[in-house]
Design a protein around this motif. Structure first.
Motif, mmCIF file in Angstrom:
data_model
loop_
_atom_site.group_PDB
_atom_site.id
_atom_site.type_symbol
_atom_site.label_atom_id
_atom_site.label_comp_id
_atom_site.label_asym_id
_atom_site.label_seq_id
_atom_site.Cartn_x
_atom_site.Cartn_y
_atom_site.Cartn_z
ATOM 1 N N UNK A 19 -91.478 67.431 -22.885
ATOM 2 C CA UNK A 19 -91.185 68.450 -22.619
ATOM 3 C C UNK A 19 -91.095 68.203 -21.567
ATOM 4 N N UNK A 20 -90.242 68.968 -20.294
ATOM 5 C CA UNK A 20 -90.847 67.841 -19.032
ATOM 6 C C UNK A 20 -90.724 69.455 -18.185
ATOM 7 N N UNK A 21 -91.436 70.294 -18.944
ATOM 8 C CA UNK A 21 -92.894 70.961 -18.132
ATOM 9 C C UNK A 21 -92.077 72.320 -18.232
ATOM 10 N N UNK A 22 -92.409 73.214 -17.221
ATOM 11 C CA UNK A 22 -92.263 74.707 -17.454
ATOM 12 C C UNK A 22 -91.160 74.801 -15.859
ATOM 13 N N UNK A 23 -90.177 75.693 -16.599
ATOM 14 C CA UNK A 23 -88.686 75.559 -16.520
ATOM 15 C C UNK A 23 -88.613 76.028 -14.948
ATOM 16 N N UNK A 24 -89.512 76.851 -14.219
ATOM 17 C CA UNK A 24 -89.951 76.416 -13.226
ATOM 18 C C UNK A 24 -89.892 75.771 -12.053
ATOM 19 N N UNK A 25 -90.795 74.974 -12.877
ATOM 20 C CA UNK A 25 -91.157 72.629 -11.948
ATOM 21 C C UNK A 25 -89.646 71.895 -11.983
ATOM 22 N N UNK A 26 -88.427 72.043 -13.335
ATOM 23 C CA UNK A 26 -87.558 71.835 -13.698
ATOM 24 C C UNK A 26 -86.447 72.721 -12.822
ATOM 25 N N UNK A 27 -87.042 73.110 -12.293
ATOM 26 C CA UNK A 27 -85.345 74.412 -12.071
ATOM 27 C C UNK A 27 -85.734 73.677 -10.145
ATOM 28 N N UNK A 28 -87.346 73.887 -9.702
ATOM 29 C CA UNK A 28 -87.007 73.467 -8.281
ATOM 30 C C UNK A 28 -86.915 72.408 -8.169
ATOM 31 N N UNK A 29 -87.721 71.425 -8.833
ATOM 32 C CA UNK A 29 -86.930 69.927 -9.143
ATOM 33 C C UNK A 29 -85.222 69.715 -8.895
ATOM 34 N N UNK A 30 -84.820 70.549 -9.593
ATOM 35 C CA UNK A 30 -83.609 69.927 -9.922
ATOM 36 C C UNK A 30 -82.432 70.261 -8.579
ATOM 37 N N UNK A 31 -83.198 72.108 -8.308
ATOM 38 C CA UNK A 31 -82.821 72.377 -7.133
ATOM 39 C C UNK A 31 -82.697 71.722 -6.311
ATOM 40 N N UNK A 32 -84.257 71.474 -5.089
ATOM 41 C CA UNK A 32 -84.147 70.758 -4.319
ATOM 42 C C UNK A 32 -83.216 69.881 -4.050
#
Length: 419
Positions: free
Chosen positions: A199-212
């Motif tokens: 897993x790449x961690x919680x969706x919020x973590x993945x989204x935050x990293x990708x969005x940034x």
């Protein structure tokens, strides 16, 4: 001076201009240049008072809008973020002026740091109060800006997820995603590679990293995570640019998420209604590349077309096991129970396009041994290997993994279904 009473410039409503005004207010008390930075050491705002003390490091940070990287500075940042009060730091170079700093927090959530070059005369308690009040007010402004940005991000995320699902008409999708009148859409997908974490961690973590990441390299990109895949839609990008940006994202997000990633690049499209088809294409590519540690980090369908075709053959045979040639099941069952190698021998011969010598070399057996096995395969299992259609059918099925669930009750999840 209590910065709590500092009036906000009219009509700025928490934008970066407020942070610039706040930096000036702190600098007026401290006497030296003030900078407000985020957690990536980017300079969000800085003071510009006449006569303020400033050094070359601060000038570089202002010009580049980012503090130059230095290992010793990273230690200082950790010290500031770990402290609850004002931290005074030793200079790191002969021409550097002394600094005081405070962490910018919202409760226990770190948001950034506030740095001040101290004046000729240290302002003492008044200066510490100005720094701490400034950090508290900066947190309010940064949270306000973050909340506004996150609302926009969530709206675009939901719009992209709906478009990938096939919800909405082309005009609706164009409006919700803010697409140009004549877009050139390219969909990218990112997923963990084989051998990495499950897993790449919680969706919020993945989204935050990708969005940034995408906010820094392509502000008009829309980003949405679905399952273990993060999708990014580029509204105006040619194939070369899309691949280049994908390579950058694989390197950057891989470091951020501490996981090896694979990226898939769709073909370009001009119709927003084609996004479900683009997603199916991206998913097909990722099914191939994430399964192999030797797969390329970035790939399009043209790079892995043969492997994708074989996967679809496996899908269809899983849905309809009656299509499978019964002789192949019998041959594999015979190999398992008797310790023979008929399936491997037929496949090697087919892979070598009927070249006995080449196939025997691959199997490390004598050519006569291979000829015997092929003859026995015809006799035992009724394989008409002289028929080109039978050869093609056998080759396709033997190329698939032997543990493919041919009799699975549930068919594979369609690529366009949101999981």
């Amino acid at each position: 001076m209590d910065l709590t009473d500092t009036p906000n410039p009219p009509g700025l409503d928490g934008t970066s201009e407020e942070l610039f005004a706040l930096a000036n207010a702190v600098a007026a008390v401290i006497g030296g240049s003030v900078a407000i930075e985020d957690l990536d050491h980017r300079v969000l705002a800085y003071s510009s008072l006449p006569g303020q003390r400033i050094d070359e490091l601060r000038r570089r940070g202002i010009l580049e809008r980012r503090v130059p990287d230095d290992p010793e500075q990273l230690r200082q940042y950790r010290e500031v973020l770990g402290a609850r009060g004002v931290v005074r730091l030793p200079v790191l170079a002969p021409d550097e002026l002394p600094r005081a700093a405070a962490a910018i927090r919202a409760g226990d959530l770190p948001l950034g740091t506030l740095w001040a070059i101290e004046g000729e005369t240290r302002p003492g308690e008044a200066g510490d109060r100005a720094l701490l009040d400034g950090a508290r007010l900066a947190a309010l402004h940064m949270l306000r800006r973050r909340s506004s940005a996150e609302l926009g991000l969530r709206a675009r995320e939901d719009a992209l997820r709906a478009a990938l699902r096939g919800d909405g008409t082309a005009p609706e999708i164009r409006f919700q995603l803010g697409l140009p009148d004549r877009p050139r859409l390219t969909l990218l997908g990112f997923a963990p590679a084989a051998g990495g974490p499950d897993t790449l961690g919680p969706g919020a973590v993945r989204l935050a990293a990708a969005a940034r990441h995408w906010a820094a390299v392509s502000a008009d990109a829309a980003v949405a995570p679905v399952g273990q895949t993060v999708y990014a839609l580029l509204p105006q990008a040619g194939p070369d640019e899309a691949r280049r940006l994908s390579e950058q994202a694989v390197a950057s997000l891989g470091r951020t998420l501490a996981a090896p990633l694979r990226a898939a690049v769709s073909r370009p499209a001009t119709d927003p209604a084609a996004l479900p088809a683009l997603r199916a294409e991206v998913d097909d590519v990722l099914r191939v590349t994430t399964a192999s540690p030797d797969a390329p980090g970035v790939a399009a369908l043209t790079d892995v077309h043969a492997q994708v075709l074989l996967l679809h053959c496996a899908d269809e045979l899983a849905r309809r096991p009656g299509l499978r040639h019964p002789a192949l099941d019998a041959m594999r069952a015979h190999d398992r129970s008797r310790g023979t190698a008929y399936a491997a021998s037929v496949l090697a011969w087919l892979d070598a396009v009927g070249n006995i010598a080449e196939a025997a070399q691959r199997l490390t057996v004598h050519p006569n041994t291979l000829k015997y096995r092929l003859r026995r395969a015809r006799e035992l299992f009724g394989l008409a290997l002289d028929d080109p259609d039978v050869r093609l059918s056998c080759w396709l099925q033997l190329r698939l993994p032997p543990d493919t669930p041919w009799s699975a009750a549930q068919p594979p999840t369609p690529a366009t279904g949101l999981r």
